[in-house]
Motif scaffolding. Structure first.
Motif, PDB file in Angstrom:
ATOM      1  N   GLU A   1     -72.494  19.773  72.204  1.00  0.00           N
ATOM      2  CA  GLU A   1     -71.065  20.053  72.573  1.00  0.00           C
ATOM      3  C   GLU A   1     -70.358  18.729  73.344  1.00  0.00           C
ATOM      4  N   GLY A   2     -69.412  18.422  72.676  1.00  0.00           N
ATOM      5  CA  GLY A   2     -68.875  17.091  73.112  1.00  0.00           C
ATOM      6  C   GLY A   2     -67.342  17.543  73.611  1.00  0.00           C
ATOM      7  N   GLN A   3     -66.876  16.738  74.638  1.00  0.00           N
ATOM      8  CA  GLN A   3     -65.590  17.064  75.230  1.00  0.00           C
ATOM      9  C   GLN A   3     -64.775  15.730  75.951  1.00  0.00           C
TER      10      GLN A   3
ATOM     11  N   ARG B   1     -81.006  21.864  62.224  1.00  0.00           N
ATOM     12  CA  ARG B   1     -81.775  20.910  62.106  1.00  0.00           C
ATOM     13  C   ARG B   1     -81.229  19.264  62.180  1.00  0.00           C
ATOM     14  N   ARG B   2     -80.222  19.234  63.161  1.00  0.00           N
ATOM     15  CA  ARG B   2     -79.562  17.872  63.179  1.00  0.00           C
ATOM     16  C   ARG B   2     -80.314  17.117  64.127  1.00  0.00           C
ATOM     17  N   CYS B   3     -80.347  15.715  63.872  1.00  0.00           N
ATOM     18  CA  CYS B   3     -81.094  14.706  64.736  1.00  0.00           C
ATOM     19  C   CYS B   3     -79.861  13.731  65.235  1.00  0.00           C
ATOM     20  N   VAL B   4     -79.416  14.119  66.441  1.00  0.00           N
ATOM     21  CA  VAL B   4     -78.166  13.096  66.808  1.00  0.00           C
ATOM     22  C   VAL B   4     -78.669  11.922  67.257  1.00  0.00           C
TER      23      VAL B   4
ATOM     24  N   PHE C   1     -65.513  10.629  66.418  1.00  0.00           N
ATOM     25  CA  PHE C   1     -64.507  11.197  67.354  1.00  0.00           C
ATOM     26  C   PHE C   1     -63.914  10.131  68.131  1.00  0.00           C
ATOM     27  N   TYR C   2     -62.450  10.082  68.461  1.00  0.00           N
ATOM     28  CA  TYR C   2     -62.115   9.019  68.995  1.00  0.00           C
ATOM     29  C   TYR C   2     -60.908   9.183  69.865  1.00  0.00           C
ATOM     30  N   LEU C   3     -60.909   8.942  71.143  1.00  0.00           N
ATOM     31  CA  LEU C   3     -59.921   9.271  71.985  1.00  0.00           C
ATOM     32  C   LEU C   3     -59.046   8.095  72.340  1.00  0.00           C
TER      33      LEU C   3
ATOM     34  N   TRP D   1     -65.883  19.725  70.781  1.00  0.00           N
ATOM     35  CA  TRP D   1     -66.252  19.538  69.314  1.00  0.00           C
ATOM     36  C   TRP D   1     -67.551  19.356  69.103  1.00  0.00           C
ATOM     37  N   ASP D   2     -67.930  19.589  67.970  1.00  0.00           N
ATOM     38  CA  ASP D   2     -69.491  19.532  67.556  1.00  0.00           C
ATOM     39  C   ASP D   2     -70.125  18.267  67.328  1.00  0.00           C
ATOM     40  N   ALA D   3     -70.588  17.906  68.482  1.00  0.00           N
ATOM     41  CA  ALA D   3     -71.194  16.514  68.370  1.00  0.00           C
ATOM     42  C   ALA D   3     -72.433  16.218  67.685  1.00  0.00           C
ATOM     43  N   SER D   4     -72.914  17.302  66.967  1.00  0.00           N
ATOM     44  CA  SER D   4     -74.047  17.244  66.395  1.00  0.00           C
ATOM     45  C   SER D   4     -73.825  16.797  64.672  1.00  0.00           C
ATOM     46  N   ILE D   5     -72.598  16.698  64.510  1.00  0.00           N
ATOM     47  CA  ILE D   5     -72.329  15.992  63.282  1.00  0.00           C
ATOM     48  C   ILE D   5     -72.503  14.633  63.097  1.00  0.00           C
ATOM     49  N   LEU D   6     -72.616  13.891  64.402  1.00  0.00           N
ATOM     50  CA  LEU D   6     -72.888  12.648  64.650  1.00  0.00           C
ATOM     51  C   LEU D   6     -74.528  12.540  63.989  1.00  0.00           C
ATOM     52  N   SER D   7     -74.804  12.710  62.962  1.00  0.00           N
ATOM     53  CA  SER D   7     -76.294  12.834  62.801  1.00  0.00           C
ATOM     54  C   SER D   7     -76.523  12.284  61.227  1.00  0.00           C
TER      55      SER D   7
END
Length: 542
Positions: free
Chosen positions: A463-465, A275-278, A409-411, A486-492
Motif C-alpha cells: 500500500e502506497g500513499q 508473488r510480486r517482489c517489490v 507513481f509521481y507526485l 495505490w498498489d505499490a506492488s506493481i513496482l516489481s
C-alpha cells in the motif's frame, strides 16, 4: 558460529559475483540501466557489507542513452589473477533484449587496485550475455558466456561458449560450446573454477523467475565434456513455492581461509499472493560443502533464510533513518538513469540539489531523476521542493516511486495554462506496451504560486500513499493525504512492463524534474529523507 538473515544485500542487487582478496570479500552486482554501472560491495566477514564503489563511471566505459528498460549492465564478473596481479571486471552492455534478437556487447576492464583507476574497456564479443573470465593455474585465461540463437534451433539459449582470451591479443583459438544445459533450459550465468584437478562450471538455468536454479557440472578438461551434478541443481526454490527465498539462482562460490565454502546467489521475496517482489532480485548467501568432489548447499537445494557465517551481523545501519543533504557530492546511495553526463541533469549548489528539467519521466535517453533503492518493504520518504515555479503543465517536478517507464507513481508540482501551480499525481500502472498515464487523473490540489512544498509518501507493504504540506510561519502544516491508496506492488519485476520481455531491476524512490518545453526549467530540493519502518505483512515481518 553466528547466524545472519538473508538477503545480505537487500533491495535490487542481482547476479552476484564474489571474490576474496587480501582478507576482504567483494561482491559485484548488476545495475542494468542505472548509472554509474556495477555495484561492488565489500566485507571482512561475509556478514556486514558496505557499498565500495561503482566502477563504470565515465562515458568511455558506459553510455546507456537509448537503452530500453532492464537493458544496460548485466551480470558482471569480478576476478583477480595471482599471476598478473591485476583485477579484471567483465560485463555486458545490453542494447536490446526484446523480440528474437538481443544485442549484447561484452567488455573487460582491468585495474591494479580494485578501487581503480580502471582501464579503458576492451571489447571481447557480442555472441551472448553473462560473461565471466576464468584464470587457470598455468596463466591462461578463458572467456565464457551464454550463446544466443535467434533461430531457436532448438533453443534461444544455445549453451555456454568458452574461448581462450589474451589481454593483448583478445580472443584466440577456437570457440567451443562446452555445455548446452539441462532440460530446465535457459542456461546462462556461467562461472568456471578449478579444484582438486576438476574444472567446475556453475550456471544459472530456468530463467530468472520462479523456475530459476543453479546448476553445476564438472570435467577433467576445461573444454569438456562436462558431467552434470548428481542432483542437477544445487540450489533452487522452483519446487518449494512457500520457501522464504524464491527465484533462487545465478550463483558464485568462494572458499574462506578456514576452508569453508559459501555460495552467493540472487533471490526474491514476494509479499503478495500474486508473488510480486517489490525489492527486486537481492543477493543472499548459503553455506556449502564438498562431498565426493561435488558441491552441495547445506540444507539445500532450497535456500535457507538463516545461515551460519563467520561474522556477527549488525543491522543498526539498515534500520536507521537516512537524511540526505547536498553540501558537496551526491550521496552514494543515489543513482540516475543511463547518461554519463550527469551535469546535464543535476548539480549541487549552496547545500541544495538542483534538478535540470529534461525529457519526460521514463525517457530512455535523458531524464532528470535521482533516486535510491527501496531496501525495505515499508518506509517513509520526504523531500522539500524549495524553489520551482512552472509556467505551464509541461513543467513538473516532485517525488517519485519508480520502477521503469511503464510502472511509476509521481507526485508533482506542476503548472497550468493560466500560470497557477497545482499538485498532481502522474501514474503509469503497468500499461505496457503504450506506457500511457493512468486516467482519469486524481483531482489536483491548488497551490500558492510560490513557496516551499513538502512532499512525502508512505509505503506499507503493497500500500502506497502520497502526502503534502505547506510552510506555516517558521514550521510546516501537518501532512495531508493526496489521492487514493495505490498498489505499490506493481513496482516489481513481475509487473515491470511485459513479463515476456523480462524486467530485472527493483523499486526506487527519489526526485525528478521534467521540462517538456525543452527550456531546462530547474527545480531546487532542500533535502531527502528515507525512513525504514518495521511492518507486519501476511508473509513476512518486514
Amino acid at each position: 558460529m553466528p547466524q545472519i538473515r538473508n538477503p545480505i544485500l537487500p533491495g535490487f542487487n542481482a547476479d552476484p559475483s564474489i571474490l576474496l582478496h587480501n582478507g576482504t570479500y567483494y561482491i559485484a552486482t548488476s545495475t542494468f540501466e542505472w548509472y554509474p554501472g556495477i555495484q561492488i560491495h565489500s566485507s571482512r566477514d561475509l556478514s556486514n557489507w558496505a557499498l565500495h564503489s561503482r566502477p563504470l563511471n565515465r562515458a568511455s566505459l558506459l553510455d546507456m542513452r537509448g537503452n530500453p528498460d532492464s537493458c544496460g549492465v548485466w551480470a558482471p564478473c569480478l576476478s583477480f589473477s595471482p599471476i598478473t596481479k591485476k583485477f579484471y571486471l567483465v560485463y555486458t552492455d545490453v542494447k536490446r533484449k526484446d523480440g528474437s534478437f538481443k544485442d549484447t556487447h561484452n567488455y573487460v576492464i582491468i585495474a591494479d587496485d580494485i578501487a581503480g583507476p580502471w582501464s579503458e574497456r576492451i571489447f571481447v564479443n557480442s555472441s551472448g550475455f553473462d560473461p565471466s573470465l576464468f584464470h587457470d593455474v598455468d596463466g591462461k585465461m578463458y572467456f565464457v558466456n551464454m550463446l544466443q540463437d535467434h533461430r531457436r534451433r532448438p533453443r534461444t539459449f544455445a549453451g555456454i561458449a568458452c574461448q581462450e582470451w589474451d589481454e593483448k591479443k583478445g580472443l584466440v583459438g577456437e570457440r567451443k560450446n562446452i555445455f548446452k544445459g539441462t532440460e530446465l533450459d535457459l542456461v546462462e550465468g556461467p562461472h568456471l573454477y578449478k579444484r582438486n584437478g576438476w574444472y567446475y562450471l556453475l550456471t544459472a538455468e530456468g530463467g530468472t523467475g520462479y523456475e530459476h536454479a543453479v546448476t553445476l557440472c564438472r570435467s577433467k578438461d576445461v573444454w569438456g565434456p562436462y558431467e552434470v551434478h548428481p542432483e542437477k541443481h544445487v540450489l533452487t526454490s522452483k519446487d518449494s513455492h512457500w520457501a522464504a527465498l524464491q527465484r533462487a539462482g545465478h550463483g558464485d562460490f568462494v572458499e574462506t581461509p578456514e576452508g569453508k565454502t559459501y555460495l552467493v546467489h540472487l533471490s526474491g521475496r514476494p509479499i503478495t499472493q500474486e508473488r510480486r517482489c517489490v525489492l527486486g532480485r537481492e543477493t543472499s548467501i548459503q553455506e556449502a560443502f564438498w562431498k565426493d568432489d561435488w558441491l552441495y548447499v547445506k540444507n539445500g537445494p532450497v535456500p535457507s533464510l538463516f545461515v551460519d557465517v563467520p561474522g556477527t551481523h549488525d543491522d543498526t545501519a539498515y534500520w536507521a533513518e537516512q537524511k540526505y543533504t547536498f553540501e558537496k557530492e551526491i550521496h552514494r546511495d543515489f543513482q540516475w538513469l543511463r547518461t554519463p553526463e550527469h551535469e546535464r541533469i543535476f548539480r549541487t549548489e549552496n547545500g541544495k540539489l538542483v534538478l535540470i528539467g529534461r525529457e519526460s519521466i521514463g525517457s530512455w535517453f535523458e531524464q532528470s531523476l535521482l533516486a535510491r533503492r527501496q531496501t525495505h518493504f515499508s518506509y517513509d520518504a520526504e523531500t522539500i521542493l524549495s524553489d520551482f515555479s512552472p509556467v505551464d503543465e509541461r513543467q513538473f517536478a516532485g517525488l517519485t516511486a519508480y520502477y521503469c517507464r511503464f510502472n511509476f507513481f509521481y507526485l508533482t508540482v506542476s503548472g497550468t495554462e493560466d500560470g497557477e501551480r497545482e499538485l498532481l499525481i502522474l501514474a503509469s500502472e503497468a500499461s505496457w506496451p503504450d506506457g500511457k498515464l493512468t486516467e482519469p487523473f486524481q483531482e489536483p490540489v491548488k497551490l500558492p504560486k510560490e513557496g516551499k512544498v513538502k512532499l512525502a509518501l508512505t509505503i506499507r507493504g503493497k500500500e502506497g500513499q502520497f502526502w503534502y504540506a505547506l510552510e506555516k510561519g517558521d514550521g510546516w502544516e501537518e501532512l495531508k493525504k493526496v489521492g487514493k491508496v495505490w498498489d505499490a506492488s506493481i513496482l516489481s519485476d513481475e509487473c515491470g512492463g511485459h513479463q515476456a520481455h523480462g524486467s530485472f531491476t527493483g523499486a526506487f524512490v527519489g526526485v525528478a524534474c521534467s521540462d517538456l518545453n525543452g527550456w531546462a526549467k530547474e527545480a531546487v530540493f532542500d533535502e531527502f529523507v528515507y525512513r525504514p519502518v518495521k511492518h507486519v505483512s501476511d508473509r513476512y515481518e518486514i
